[in-house]
Enzyme design. Structure first.
Site, short mmCIF file in Angstrom:
data_model
loop_
_atom_site.label_atom_id
_atom_site.label_comp_id
_atom_site.label_asym_id
_atom_site.label_seq_id
_atom_site.Cartn_x
_atom_site.Cartn_y
_atom_site.Cartn_z
N ASP A 282 0.87 -1.18 0.00
CA ASP A 282 0.00 0.00 0.00
C ASP A 282 0.90 1.23 0.00
OD1 ASP A 282 -3.25 0.22 0.57
OD2 ASP A 282 -2.13 2.08 0.89
N ASP A 311 4.54 1.89 -3.67
CA ASP A 311 3.60 2.22 -4.74
C ASP A 311 3.62 1.07 -5.76
OD1 ASP A 311 2.33 3.16 -7.01
OD2 ASP A 311 3.06 5.21 -6.76
N CYS A 383 -15.42 -1.61 -5.15
CA CYS A 383 -16.71 -1.56 -4.45
C CYS A 383 -17.52 -0.43 -5.08
CB CYS A 383 -16.55 -1.40 -2.95
SG CYS A 383 -15.46 -0.07 -2.46
C1 LIG Z 1 -10.03 0.02 -1.87
S1 LIG Z 1 -8.67 0.20 -0.84
C2 LIG Z 1 -8.14 -1.46 -0.63
C3 LIG Z 1 -8.96 -2.24 0.36
C4 LIG Z 1 -8.36 -3.58 0.66
N1 LIG Z 1 -8.16 -4.37 -0.52
C5 LIG Z 1 -9.17 -4.38 1.66
O1 LIG Z 1 -9.98 -5.21 1.26
O2 LIG Z 1 -9.01 -4.19 2.86
C6 LIG Z 1 -7.48 0.82 -1.93
C7 LIG Z 1 -6.11 0.99 -1.33
O3 LIG Z 1 -5.21 1.22 -2.41
C8 LIG Z 1 -4.16 2.04 -1.95
N2 LIG Z 1 -3.46 2.57 -3.15
C9 LIG Z 1 -3.90 3.49 -4.01
N3 LIG Z 1 -2.99 3.67 -4.99
C10 LIG Z 1 -1.97 2.81 -4.76
C11 LIG Z 1 -0.74 2.51 -5.42
N4 LIG Z 1 -0.38 3.15 -6.53
N5 LIG Z 1 0.05 1.57 -4.89
C12 LIG Z 1 -0.31 0.91 -3.76
N6 LIG Z 1 -1.44 1.18 -3.08
C13 LIG Z 1 -2.27 2.11 -3.57
C14 LIG Z 1 -4.89 3.05 -1.11
O4 LIG Z 1 -3.98 3.66 -0.20
C15 LIG Z 1 -5.93 2.19 -0.42
O5 LIG Z 1 -5.48 1.75 0.83
#
Ligand SMILES: C[S@@+](CC[C@H](N)C(=O)[O-])C[C@H]1O[C@@H](n2cnc3c(N)ncnc32)[C@H](O)[C@@H]1O
Length: 581
Positions: A282, A311, A383
């Site tokens: 994350d 990232d 979602c």
């Molecule tokens: C929808 S949430 C994920 C929820 C998780 N899969 C769960 O079920 O608990 C999306 C996540 O993606 C992360 N995120 C967004 N862009 C990202 C990137 N380029 N690399 C890694 N993480 C990223 C955000 O910080 C966020 O925590």
């Protein structure tokens, strides 16, 4: 769908010259005012009518066909839903839908033509998000979330399903503890059960309070193939005989707070000799801390999850820690327009611009996932109920990701074997056929599902037929099968239901021999009795004497349709070895 019928009734007088206005018609009379969703659909259909007429002006064959239709109002509503509505598709079924879908390609092409030729009205309607922004017309769940069942996922890293069922019954004094019929290891409790957080199994991380929809991604990735492919280790190592003891690696690309990460880790470590790892990325530092805490609680010291503050877009496929990588779970940031039961609910009145920006990140991340040469399986989920973030991303990613592949390989959508009983499927959009849409799973609280809105697509890398041996290893559900497996959502353990289950189980044993792949893996999955070939069960009861004629007719019709589908499927099986699309 009633929403469309109600909208078309309201629309009728409004299409007449000098008729009453929408507001006075909807709220001025003695009748019950329409629901918010119906009102919004009528508003936007009216607003889009000029464009819809222009579309029909170009789509000559469709216009000719529609001229004979009696219910013109319904046609406008359905046309609006298909071309401009929040789903860019028609939900539900019916004759109206069939009449319009016959001309789907022609209608969509006409809209694209108008837009590319610079037709101002068309461009205006499209750039305002097609009139309805997600949530506006569909912001009211059909059933209040407080009336939904309560869901808990059993964390099989720490507890078994039977332990959790027994504990739930005791803790809540509740005999009706159900196991979800489709999604393995999810318990369904009545909505009246309160204080789940005070359950000691929750406190110890043995069960997780997780919405049903959110469990679909890990189940799709872990069981999509219909086999425990991870048991054979990192298969891409050449020249090594026997099993590789190092286990496989999966990547959860956007992992925090980690519900799907720990779910996936539990699935791929159930009954394994070697340890399979999930690397959980994350990019948000605060969120990765939450993930670490969750992993500690749910995974203990097992080391099955390795959180990393990174990232995903910067992760290189050559990363030495990822040499055993085989699968990616991608659940990126999204509008959250499907979430209706959370205080964290994202404001769903997303601007078209925000949706575009989210969708372009989602596409980038999905295409990036497809670029890892060592990866064979991907699950993509959101979602969100917006087609822009769901089917449209999938369609574009298949085109872009496959254009970059060499060596006769390609990514294709497969209907996850582990979700073959899931009823609601994706919608066909530009670049995605109806058959491909059937591989995708959706949930929709605005149309009666008792869970948040969700979307999941499962991909497998294959060698194009005739160019390699991997084509034959695809074990996912067949496209036709997903249409056949349409049973109820829940089974309840206790009383009459239990007896029914035992009876069914008996029949199921007989059915297993010729059944679908996911249900016939013999002892691999604890709940395999859930997946039976439906052909073994007639939809029509033996005694129909007390059944209303209309209902019986409907059942007989459905049964016939099912048989025809199965016949088609059998024929297809004989003639076609490939299972994805
Ligand atoms: C929808 S949430 C994920 C929820 C998780 N899969 C769960 O079920 O608990 C999306 C996540 O993606 C992360 N995120 C967004 N862009 C990202 C990137 N380029 N690399 C890694 N993480 C990223 C955000 O910080 C966020 O925590």
């Amino acid at each position: 769908m009633n929403q469309y019928k109600d909208a078309s009734k309201l629309l009728g007088p409004l299409l007449k010259k000098n008729g009453p206005g929408l507001k006075s018609l909807a709220f001025g009379g003695k009748k019950k005012p329409p629901s918010k969703a119906v009102y919004a659909t009528v508003c936007h259909t009216l607003r889009s009518r000029e464009v819809l007429d222009r579309v029909l002006g170009i789509a000559g064959k469709a216009r000719e066909d529609f001229e004979g239709l009696r219910d013109k109002e319904l046609m406008y509503v359905l046309l609006y839903e298909l071309l401009l509505g929040p789903y860019k598709g028609i939900r539900g079924g019916g004759g109206g839908k069939r009449a319009i879908m016959k001309h789907e390609n022609e209608l969509r092409a006409a809209l694209v033509k108008l837009a590319t030729e610079g037709d101002k009205a068309t461009k205006d309607v499209i750039s305002s998000g097609g009139g309805l922004t997600a949530g506006e017309g569909a912001s009211v769940p059909t059933v209040k979330p407080s009336h939904w069942p309560k869901y808990v996922r059993v964390n099989t890293l720490k507890a078994t399903l039977s332990e959790a069922v027994a504990s739930a019954k005791e803790k809540f004094g509740e005999p009706n503890v159900a196991v979800h019929q489709v999604v393995d290891n999810v318990l369904v409790l009545p909505c009246t059960v309160n204080n789940l957080y005070e359950w000691d199994m929750v406190e110890r991380g043995e069960v997780v309070i997780q919405d049903l929809s959110s469990c679909l991604t890990a189940v799709a990735l872990g069981g999509g193939n219909g086999s425990r492919w991870w048991d054979s280790g990192p298969a891409k190592k050449k020249g090594k005989k026997g099993k590789d003891k190092s286990g496989v690696v999966m990547l959860d690309a956007c992992a925090a707070p980690g519900n799907k990460t720990t779910h996936l880790a539990a699935i791929v470590n159930e009954g394994c000799e070697v340890q399979n790892r999930v690397v959980a990325l994350d990019r948000a530092s605060e969120r990765i801390k939450i993930l670490q805490k969750r992993v500690k609680l749910l995974g203990g010291d097992s080391g099955v999850v390795e959180p990393r503050h990174q990232d995903f877009l910067k992760v290189d496929s050559g990363d030495k820690d990822l040499k055993n990588l085989r699968a990616i779970l991608l659940d990126p940031s999204c509008s959250g327009s499907g979430i209706v039961n959370s205080p964290d609910r994202v404001d769903s009145s997303d601007s078209a611009e925000r949706l575009r920006s989210l969708a372009s990140f989602q596409l980038l991340a999905l295409v990036h996932s497809m670029s890892f040469p060592q990866v064979d399986y991907i699950a993509y989920s959101t979602c969100s109920v917006n087609v822009e973030e769901d089917e449209a991303v999938v369609a574009k990613a298949l085109a872009e990701g496959n254009a970059k592949l060499e060596g006769g390989e390609r990514w294709r959508l497969v209907a996850p074997a582990s979700l073959r009983g899931w009823k609601r499927r994706g919608v066909a959009v530009e670049g995605l056929t109806a058959e491909q849409a059937e591989c995708l799973c959706r949930s929709d609280p605005f149309d009666g599902d008792l869970t948040n809105g969700f979307f999941v697509g499962y991909f497998e890398r294959v060698k194009v037929a005739g160019e390699g041996k991997r084509e034959g290893t695809i074990g996912g559900g067949e496209v036709g099968e997903v249409k056949v497996f349409k049973e109820g959502m829940f089974k309840v353990e206790g009383g009459e239901e239990k007896k029914r289950k035992q009876k069914k189980q008996k029949g199921g044993e007989e059915a297993k021999g010729g059944g679908g792949k996911g249900g016939a893996e013999g002892g691999e999955k604890k709940n395999d009795n859930k997946r039976k070939a439906p052909s073994q069960h007639s939809m029509v009861p033996t005694d129909t004497s007390s059944m209303p004629k209309k209902k019986l007719k409907k059942l007989l019709y459905k049964q016939r349709q099912r048989e025809l589908r199965e016949e088609r499927l059998k024929k297809k099986k004989k003639g076609d070895g490939g299972k994805g699309v």
